[in-house]
Design an enzyme around this catalytic site. Structure first.
Site, mmCIF file in Angstrom:
data_model
loop_
_atom_site.group_PDB
_atom_site.id
_atom_site.type_symbol
_atom_site.label_atom_id
_atom_site.label_comp_id
_atom_site.label_asym_id
_atom_site.label_seq_id
_atom_site.Cartn_x
_atom_site.Cartn_y
_atom_site.Cartn_z
ATOM 1 N N PRO A 2 0.818 -1.217 0.000
ATOM 2 C CG PRO A 2 -0.793 -1.580 1.623
ATOM 3 C CD PRO A 2 0.552 -2.048 1.152
ATOM 4 C CD GLU A 3 4.482 2.222 -3.618
ATOM 5 O OE1 GLU A 3 4.627 3.291 -4.224
ATOM 6 O OE2 GLU A 3 5.080 1.183 -3.930
#
Length: 285
Positions: A2-3
């Site tokens: 998750p960016e």
DNA sequence: CTTGGGACCTGGCTGC
DNA sequence: TGCAGCCAGGTCCCAA
């Protein structure tokens, strides 16, 4: 992983389900997931709290509460937040029950994800760099931030104090789009290169948000569906595959012990490479 | 001060 | 088939 685009997607998709609801019960299955405060106190303080807003800052998901406190989550590598999942998961770390009957389930295979309850989110996240999608983020600000660092541009993009929200995948994609080698020294980019990188960062992130994030490794959306951004990756995780622009095989180099994928022809070496990093990386191969 | 590198963690993959 | 060892990476921490 998750960016920014993945956390933005989680925020967008959860928002209509959680804002206005209260926490009725909190079950912490892995006490390591709660930082800086005992689990008992964490649950006690949260119980009955109403969620008045859901925000993203960098890679952090922020629950604004009716009290002055704020719940902050970080998913690190393998954390996901699911809404009313049908199946049990071996890696469930925390379950939040809401007043509308919904369940928010925090799963995290590698157990790096963290949550905190803080008084002032601005103080807690004060060191974070600018939001790359904010209107206030300009090429001049990018230049000013990068000029302070004599490190590889790839390492600078991953430094959350320089710019918030970019991780390994989107850093590689942005550098490819801007035709900049990952080992270029951050403070040596020309004005034209800064412009290219600025637009590349924003386009790569916006495009990934439109695709609801990239489901590499464990990331899935709150409803259990995948994001499709990784279908459009040009170099990230594509070592050995042909460059979509010139067919040259995509290469992998280690920058700060992180894999970096790039096209050696489209992102050529220049005299302004960080030589020490390059030599060390090449020796490791 | 800046920069680099290891630690943390676990599942999947590789190679013997 | 079994299993040791490597790899993935966001962030923190320590050493140079």
């Amino acid at each position: 992983m998750p960016e920014l685009p993945e956390v933005e997607t989680i925020k967008n998709e959860l928002l209509p389900w959680v804002v206005g609801q209260s926490f009725t019960q909190i079950n912490i299955l892995d006490s390591d997931v709660v930082h800086e405060i005992p689990v008992e106190a964490f649950c006690h303080k949260l119980r009955g709290q109403r969620i008045v807003g859901l925000e993203r800052r960098g890679k952090y998901l922020i629950f604004n509460l009716a009290s002055s406190e704020v719940l902050i989550m970080h998913f690190r590598m393998t954390g996901v937040l699911l809404l009313n999942p049908n199946e049990m998961d071996l890696h469930t770390r925390a379950v939040f029950h809401l007043s509308n009957g919904s369940r928010l389930v925090f799963n995290d295979q590698r157990r790096f994800g963290v949550m905190r309850l803080v008084q002032d989110v601005n103080t807690t996240l004060a060191k974070l760099g600018p939001e790359p999608l904010d209107e206030s983020f300009t090429p001049a600000i990018l230049r000013e931030r990068l000029n302070k660092h004599r490190i590889p541009i790839k390492a600078a993009l991953l430094d959350q104090d320089v710019i918030a929200g970019i991780g390994n995948m989107y850093a590689d994609e942005a550098l490819f789009a801007a035709h900049i080698h990952p080992l270029r020294r951050a403070d040596t980019l020309s004005g034209g290169e800064i412009q290219s990188l600025y637009h590349a960062i924003r386009e790569v992130l916006l495009s990934a948000i439109r695709s609801k994030g990239a489901s590499v490794d464990t990331y899935i959306r709150p409803d259990g569906q995948i994001g499709t951004a990784h279908f459009y990756f040009k170099v990230a995780h594509r070592g050995g595959e042909p460059c979509p622009l010139c067919d040259t095989p995509i290469e992998r180099v280690l920058v700060r012990n992180r894999s970096s994928y790039f096209c050696p022809k489209c992102q050529p070496l220049t005299s302004q490479i960080c030589f020490t990093s390059l030599l060390r990386a090449q020796n490791d191969k």
